[in-house]
Design a protein around this motif. Structure first.
Motif, PDB file in Angstrom:
ATOM      1  N   GLY A 109       0.826  -1.194   0.000  1.00  0.00           N
ATOM      2  CA  GLY A 109       0.000   0.000   0.000  1.00  0.00           C
ATOM      3  C   GLY A 109       0.859   1.242   0.000  1.00  0.00           C
ATOM      4  N   PHE A 110       0.391   2.303  -0.669  1.00  0.00           N
ATOM      5  CA  PHE A 110       1.210   3.494  -0.871  1.00  0.00           C
ATOM      6  C   PHE A 110       0.411   4.768  -0.647  1.00  0.00           C
ATOM      7  N   SER A 111       1.166   5.849  -0.432  1.00  0.00           N
ATOM      8  CA  SER A 111       0.609   7.190  -0.456  1.00  0.00           C
ATOM      9  C   SER A 111       1.484   8.036  -1.365  1.00  0.00           C
ATOM     10  N   THR A 112       0.924   9.112  -1.866  1.00  0.00           N
ATOM     11  CA  THR A 112       1.696  10.048  -2.683  1.00  0.00           C
ATOM     12  C   THR A 112       1.652  11.415  -2.014  1.00  0.00           C
ATOM     13  N   GLY A 113       2.321  12.381  -2.638  1.00  0.00           N
ATOM     14  CA  GLY A 113       2.430  13.700  -2.036  1.00  0.00           C
ATOM     15  C   GLY A 113       3.589  13.768  -1.062  1.00  0.00           C
ATOM     16  N   ALA A 114       3.737  14.901  -0.402  1.00  0.00           N
ATOM     17  CA  ALA A 114       4.823  15.062   0.574  1.00  0.00           C
ATOM     18  C   ALA A 114       4.584  14.164   1.774  1.00  0.00           C
ATOM     19  N   PRO A 115       5.542  13.304   2.132  1.00  0.00           N
ATOM     20  CA  PRO A 115       5.358  12.411   3.279  1.00  0.00           C
ATOM     21  C   PRO A 115       5.277  13.176   4.593  1.00  0.00           C
ATOM     22  N   MET A 116       4.748  12.511   5.598  1.00  0.00           N
ATOM     23  CA  MET A 116       4.680  13.083   6.930  1.00  0.00           C
ATOM     24  C   MET A 116       6.093  13.414   7.431  1.00  0.00           C
ATOM     25  N   ASN A 117       6.243  14.560   8.048  1.00  0.00           N
ATOM     26  CA  ASN A 117       7.529  15.008   8.607  1.00  0.00           C
ATOM     27  C   ASN A 117       8.633  15.086   7.551  1.00  0.00           C
ATOM     28  N   PHE A 118       8.249  15.345   6.299  1.00  0.00           N
ATOM     29  CA  PHE A 118       9.210  15.318   5.198  1.00  0.00           C
ATOM     30  C   PHE A 118      10.334  16.331   5.387  1.00  0.00           C
ATOM     31  N   ASP A 119      10.036  17.460   6.032  1.00  0.00           N
ATOM     32  CA  ASP A 119      11.057  18.492   6.205  1.00  0.00           C
ATOM     33  C   ASP A 119      12.229  18.006   7.053  1.00  0.00           C
ATOM     34  N   ARG A 120      12.023  16.948   7.832  1.00  0.00           N
ATOM     35  CA  ARG A 120      13.092  16.437   8.686  1.00  0.00           C
ATOM     36  C   ARG A 120      14.178  15.700   7.901  1.00  0.00           C
ATOM     37  N   TYR A 121      13.822  15.149   6.749  1.00  0.00           N
ATOM     38  CA  TYR A 121      14.807  14.338   6.019  1.00  0.00           C
ATOM     39  C   TYR A 121      14.807  14.567   4.511  1.00  0.00           C
ATOM     40  N   ARG A 122      14.030  15.529   4.045  1.00  0.00           N
ATOM     41  CA  ARG A 122      13.935  15.779   2.609  1.00  0.00           C
ATOM     42  C   ARG A 122      15.296  16.031   1.980  1.00  0.00           C
ATOM     43  N   ASP A 123      16.097  16.878   2.607  1.00  0.00           N
ATOM     44  CA  ASP A 123      17.379  17.240   2.011  1.00  0.00           C
ATOM     45  C   ASP A 123      18.385  16.096   2.056  1.00  0.00           C
ATOM     46  N   ALA A 124      18.168  15.136   2.951  1.00  0.00           N
ATOM     47  CA  ALA A 124      19.046  13.966   2.972  1.00  0.00           C
ATOM     48  C   ALA A 124      18.799  13.080   1.755  1.00  0.00           C
ATOM     49  N   ILE A 125      17.558  13.100   1.236  1.00  0.00           N
ATOM     50  CA  ILE A 125      17.213  12.286   0.071  1.00  0.00           C
ATOM     51  C   ILE A 125      17.431  13.057  -1.226  1.00  0.00           C
ATOM     52  N   TYR A 126      17.006  14.310  -1.231  1.00  0.00           N
ATOM     53  CA  TYR A 126      17.103  15.145  -2.434  1.00  0.00           C
ATOM     54  C   TYR A 126      17.866  16.430  -2.102  1.00  0.00           C
ATOM     55  N   PRO A 127      19.180  16.341  -1.878  1.00  0.00           N
ATOM     56  CA  PRO A 127      19.931  17.524  -1.455  1.00  0.00           C
ATOM     57  C   PRO A 127      19.917  18.661  -2.469  1.00  0.00           C
ATOM     58  N   ASP A 128      19.760  18.334  -3.745  1.00  0.00           N
ATOM     59  CA  ASP A 128      19.812  19.370  -4.777  1.00  0.00           C
ATOM     60  C   ASP A 128      18.578  19.410  -5.667  1.00  0.00           C
ATOM     61  N   THR A 129      17.675  18.410  -5.534  1.00  0.00           N
ATOM     62  CA  THR A 129      16.597  18.295  -6.523  1.00  0.00           C
ATOM     63  C   THR A 129      15.201  18.241  -5.910  1.00  0.00           C
ATOM     64  N   ALA A 130      15.076  18.550  -4.635  1.00  0.00           N
ATOM     65  CA  ALA A 130      13.781  18.400  -3.972  1.00  0.00           C
ATOM     66  C   ALA A 130      12.688  19.191  -4.685  1.00  0.00           C
ATOM     67  N   GLU A 131      12.997  20.391  -5.134  1.00  0.00           N
ATOM     68  CA  GLU A 131      11.987  21.231  -5.760  1.00  0.00           C
ATOM     69  C   GLU A 131      11.581  20.709  -7.134  1.00  0.00           C
ATOM     70  N   GLN A 132      12.434  19.887  -7.744  1.00  0.00           N
ATOM     71  CA  GLN A 132      12.129  19.361  -9.070  1.00  0.00           C
ATOM     72  C   GLN A 132      11.397  18.019  -9.036  1.00  0.00           C
ATOM     73  N   GLU A 133      11.358  17.384  -7.864  1.00  0.00           N
ATOM     74  CA  GLU A 133      10.738  16.072  -7.773  1.00  0.00           C
ATOM     75  C   GLU A 133       9.218  16.161  -7.880  1.00  0.00           C
ATOM     76  N   ASN A 134       8.633  15.258  -8.654  1.00  0.00           N
ATOM     77  CA  ASN A 134       7.180  15.142  -8.741  1.00  0.00           C
ATOM     78  C   ASN A 134       6.736  14.083  -7.747  1.00  0.00           C
ATOM     79  N   LEU A 135       6.098  14.513  -6.680  1.00  0.00           N
ATOM     80  CA  LEU A 135       5.694  13.589  -5.610  1.00  0.00           C
ATOM     81  C   LEU A 135       4.221  13.192  -5.718  1.00  0.00           C
ATOM     82  N   GLY A 136       3.606  13.490  -6.846  1.00  0.00           N
ATOM     83  CA  GLY A 136       2.186  13.260  -6.987  1.00  0.00           C
ATOM     84  C   GLY A 136       1.820  11.871  -7.473  1.00  0.00           C
ATOM     85  N   TYR A 137       0.586  11.758  -7.984  1.00  0.00           N
ATOM     86  CA  TYR A 137       0.021  10.475  -8.386  1.00  0.00           C
ATOM     87  C   TYR A 137       0.863   9.741  -9.430  1.00  0.00           C
ATOM     88  N   ASP A 138       1.521  10.505 -10.315  1.00  0.00           N
ATOM     89  CA  ASP A 138       2.273   9.861 -11.394  1.00  0.00           C
ATOM     90  C   ASP A 138       3.348   8.914 -10.869  1.00  0.00           C
TER      91      ASP A 138
END
Length: 347
Positions: A109-138
């Motif tokens: 089972g999955f969810s899309t969109g920004a994960p819960m507490n994403f600000d805590r670890y977003r930059d660890a996953i996407y240090p340079d590309t967070a704003e370009q990532e499509n986190l939606g249904y696609d």
């Protein structure tokens, strides 16, 4: 109005798999033993809740792999994996591998969109590309495409190289049927409809958006389920699983009952009150004997729309507590809701 389901056909449970950070192996072993125990009791499914940078299950795929080798029948699912922190290509490889090892028992089972507490670890996953990532249904549609075995771009024409290495046109290993077992965790009417339109199964949990003008959790949930089935290719037979916290006390000790009451009381203030800009509503935790809980569920508009559940275990209890709760769910509450072990084939 959609007719109520006659009886519960599938019984599952959900665990967060908490562990002591000083001794993480013990906690993970406890989770695996709980899944083994659930299979012995006849549960149809065991679900793992995904948690990042917390002391819960951060890698449910790995835990499912281990559980698949210690069980034979029980389905193993995630409720839910937030795809915003996953690479769909790599996740497809991992899920298919575990599904092959389990004999086709994985129900992710999955969810899309920004994960819960994403600000805590977003930059660890996407240090340079967070704003370009499509986190939606696609993102979920891409994952399903990989799991279906659709050609993956240039790899569709990949030849043997030097007569030694051979390449596939799809993600490998391919596990037939896995793509059809995907669940989507929806909390809003929009997401429920999207899941239905795209033929996914629906996970509806104890937290949803209040959108029908009332603060009544059950009626909002029921409307989302009906909206999902209205647009799903399978119509009324489209699968929906409800997740609620239930704590039957039939075989609980006095100290356990007191502990459970403290847990429920600590969370009761959030019930019936909309939270945040999305007006999120929380379901009440159900505490009491199996007969009392069954009566409340039969009166619950959301429950009347489903015939399968993934009852969530309370957080931070002791292993003996979970053993008692699961025993009473399978031995008393499930039968009171019309469930019987082994009543359906794995699907």
């Amino acid at each position: 109005m959609t007719p109520a389901r006659d009886a519960l056909t599938r019984l599952g449970f959900l665990t967060m798999g908490f562990f002591d950070p000083a001794e993480p192996r013990a906690g993970h072993e406890s989770t695996l033993r709980l899944i083994e125990f659930g299979e012995q009791l006849g549960f149809d499914s065991a679900w793992l809740r995904h948690r990042h940078v917390q002391f819960g299950i951060s890698s449910p795929v790995a835990v499912m792999a281990a559980a698949s080798q210690r069980t034979d029948r029980i389905e193993l699912g995630t409720a839910v994996t937030p795809l915003g922190v996953e690479n769909p290509f790599r996740l497809a490889e991992d899920l298919a591998t575990v599904d092959v090892l389990s004999g086709g028992r994985i129900t992710p089972g999955f969810s899309t969109g920004a994960p819960m507490n994403f600000d805590r670890y977003r930059d660890a996953i996407y240090p340079d590309t967070a704003e370009q990532e499509n986190l939606g249904y696609d993102r979920l549609l891409r994952l399903r495409s990989f799991l279906r075995g659709d050609p993956i771009g240039a790899a569709a024409e990949a030849p043997r190289r030097d007569g030694i290495e051979e390449f596939s046109t799809r993600v490998e290993p391919h596990s037939a049927g896995l793509a059809d077992r995907i669940w989507y965790g929806a909390a809003s009417m929009r997401s429920a409809r999207w899941a239905g339109e795209n033929g996914f199964r629906l996970l509806t949990s104890s937290v949803i958006a209040g959108e029908n003008g009332t603060n009544d959790f059950a009626s909002n949930q029921a409307e989302q389920v009906r909206a999902f089935r209205e647009v799903h290719p399978d119509g009324e037979s489209a699968r929906v699983s409800q997740g609620l916290v239930v704590i039957p006390t039939d075989n609980a000790t006095p100290s356990q009952r007191a502990r459970y009451r403290d847990y429920v009381d600590s969370r009761s203030g959030r019930v019936g009150v909309p939270h945040g800009p999305r007006k999120l509503l929380f379901a009440a935790d159900l505490l009491g004997t199996a007969a009392e809980i069954a009566e409340r569920l039969h009166d619950d508009a959301g429950f009347r729309e489903v015939d399968e559940v993934a009852f969530a275990l309370p957080f931070t209890l002791e292993p003996d507590d979970y053993t008692q709760i699961l025993g009473d769910i399978a031995g008393a509450l499930g039968p009171a809701l019309g469930w019987a072990p082994g009543a359906h084939a794995s699907a």
